[in-house]
Scaffold this motif. Structure first.
Motif, PDB file in Angstrom:
ATOM      1  N   LYS A 136       0.780  -1.169   0.100  1.00  0.00           N
ATOM      2  CA  LYS A 136      -0.047   0.203  -0.301  1.00  0.00           C
ATOM      3  C   LYS A 136       0.575   1.085  -0.093  1.00  0.00           C
ATOM      4  O   LYS A 136       0.126   2.414  -0.005  1.00  0.00           O
ATOM      5  CB  LYS A 136      -0.810  -0.055   1.306  1.00  0.00           C
ATOM      6  CG  LYS A 136      -0.789   0.123   2.620  1.00  0.00           C
ATOM      7  CD  LYS A 136      -1.302   0.101   3.369  1.00  0.00           C
ATOM      8  CE  LYS A 136      -0.729   0.452   4.350  1.00  0.00           C
ATOM      9  NZ  LYS A 136      -1.846   0.640   5.823  1.00  0.00           N
ATOM     10  N   TYR A 137       2.355   1.076   0.143  1.00  0.00           N
ATOM     11  CA  TYR A 137       2.707   2.301   0.477  1.00  0.00           C
ATOM     12  C   TYR A 137       3.839   2.857  -0.728  1.00  0.00           C
ATOM     13  O   TYR A 137       4.266   3.663  -1.204  1.00  0.00           O
ATOM     14  CB  TYR A 137       4.198   2.148   1.493  1.00  0.00           C
ATOM     15  CG  TYR A 137       3.470   2.120   3.157  1.00  0.00           C
ATOM     16  CD1 TYR A 137       2.554   3.144   3.914  1.00  0.00           C
ATOM     17  CD2 TYR A 137       3.343   0.564   3.206  1.00  0.00           C
ATOM     18  CE1 TYR A 137       2.239   2.924   4.381  1.00  0.00           C
ATOM     19  CE2 TYR A 137       2.824   1.375   4.587  1.00  0.00           C
ATOM     20  CZ  TYR A 137       1.965   2.141   4.744  1.00  0.00           C
ATOM     21  OH  TYR A 137       1.570   2.166   6.799  1.00  0.00           O
TER      22      TYR A 137
ATOM     23  N   TYR B  51       3.553   3.246  -4.465  1.00  0.00           N
ATOM     24  CA  TYR B  51       2.327   3.932  -4.838  1.00  0.00           C
ATOM     25  C   TYR B  51       3.518   5.670  -4.348  1.00  0.00           C
ATOM     26  O   TYR B  51       3.473   6.252  -5.371  1.00  0.00           O
ATOM     27  CB  TYR B  51       1.437   3.996  -5.250  1.00  0.00           C
ATOM     28  CG  TYR B  51       1.075   2.765  -6.430  1.00  0.00           C
ATOM     29  CD1 TYR B  51       1.054   2.772  -6.971  1.00  0.00           C
ATOM     30  CD2 TYR B  51       0.252   1.989  -5.195  1.00  0.00           C
ATOM     31  CE1 TYR B  51       1.634   1.078  -8.315  1.00  0.00           C
ATOM     32  CE2 TYR B  51      -0.044   0.685  -6.951  1.00  0.00           C
ATOM     33  CZ  TYR B  51       0.581   0.310  -7.379  1.00  0.00           C
ATOM     34  OH  TYR B  51       0.154  -0.640  -8.519  1.00  0.00           O
ATOM     35  N   PRO B  52       2.880   5.862  -3.149  1.00  0.00           N
ATOM     36  CA  PRO B  52       3.346   7.007  -3.008  1.00  0.00           C
ATOM     37  C   PRO B  52       5.018   7.478  -2.367  1.00  0.00           C
ATOM     38  O   PRO B  52       5.835   7.969  -2.498  1.00  0.00           O
ATOM     39  CB  PRO B  52       2.877   7.217  -0.993  1.00  0.00           C
ATOM     40  CG  PRO B  52       1.473   6.299  -0.879  1.00  0.00           C
ATOM     41  CD  PRO B  52       1.459   5.295  -2.188  1.00  0.00           C
TER      42      PRO B  52
ATOM     43  N   LEU C 252       6.438   7.945  -5.452  1.00  0.00           N
ATOM     44  CA  LEU C 252       6.319   9.452  -6.304  1.00  0.00           C
ATOM     45  C   LEU C 252       6.973  10.553  -5.179  1.00  0.00           C
ATOM     46  O   LEU C 252       7.543  11.462  -5.450  1.00  0.00           O
ATOM     47  CB  LEU C 252       5.023  10.005  -5.876  1.00  0.00           C
ATOM     48  CG  LEU C 252       3.997   9.244  -6.734  1.00  0.00           C
ATOM     49  CD1 LEU C 252       2.046   9.576  -6.480  1.00  0.00           C
ATOM     50  CD2 LEU C 252       4.292   9.501  -7.917  1.00  0.00           C
ATOM     51  N   TYR C 253       7.449  10.313  -3.783  1.00  0.00           N
ATOM     52  CA  TYR C 253       8.052  10.770  -2.593  1.00  0.00           C
ATOM     53  C   TYR C 253       9.406  11.245  -3.293  1.00  0.00           C
ATOM     54  O   TYR C 253       9.788  12.036  -3.702  1.00  0.00           O
ATOM     55  CB  TYR C 253       7.758  10.456  -1.716  1.00  0.00           C
ATOM     56  CG  TYR C 253       6.670  11.460  -1.370  1.00  0.00           C
ATOM     57  CD1 TYR C 253       6.816  12.630  -0.976  1.00  0.00           C
ATOM     58  CD2 TYR C 253       5.607  10.300  -0.522  1.00  0.00           C
ATOM     59  CE1 TYR C 253       5.360  12.841  -0.001  1.00  0.00           C
ATOM     60  CE2 TYR C 253       4.863  10.919   0.795  1.00  0.00           C
ATOM     61  CZ  TYR C 253       4.426  12.417   0.159  1.00  0.00           C
ATOM     62  OH  TYR C 253       3.416  11.949   1.359  1.00  0.00           O
TER      63      TYR C 253
END
Length: 101
Positions: free
Chosen positions: A77-78, A80-81, A84-85
């Protein structure tokens, strides 16, 4: 050649990330072992991928199994973010390098 360029770009980015990670306090012996195994898997796959190119005939083209290197389920769940970061941070770093020239 385009596939090789993409692989090179990704490997270059991975080296940058490994360098930054190893300089942080979060690079554990377990992380090192996991990624050493992953990189070994990638290297073996690349060697197998290259064999048909070296011996190019219709009779010896072999389908090499694709390795399965994925984030653990606990991190899914982490992904993608975090990506992006990382990419956003890389854009800032690239712009800083460009403005410092």
């Amino acid at each position: 050649m385009q596939q090789l360029r993409l692989c090179f770009a990704n490997l270059t980015d991975m080296i940058r990330i490994f360098t930054e990670w190893s300089e942080s306090k979060h690079w554990t012996a377990e992380d090192q072992k996991i990624w050493a195994d992953h990189l070994n898997t990638i290297a073996l796959y690349m060697k197998e991928w290259n064999l048909p190119l070296n011996n190019l005939t219709n009779s010896n083209l072999v389908s090499t199994p694709v390795p399965n290197i994925k984030a653990p389920v606990t991190l899914e769940k982490y992904q993608y973010p975090l990506t992006l970061y990382i990419n956003a941070n890389q854009i800032i770093q690239d712009l800083q390098k460009f403005s410092n020239k």
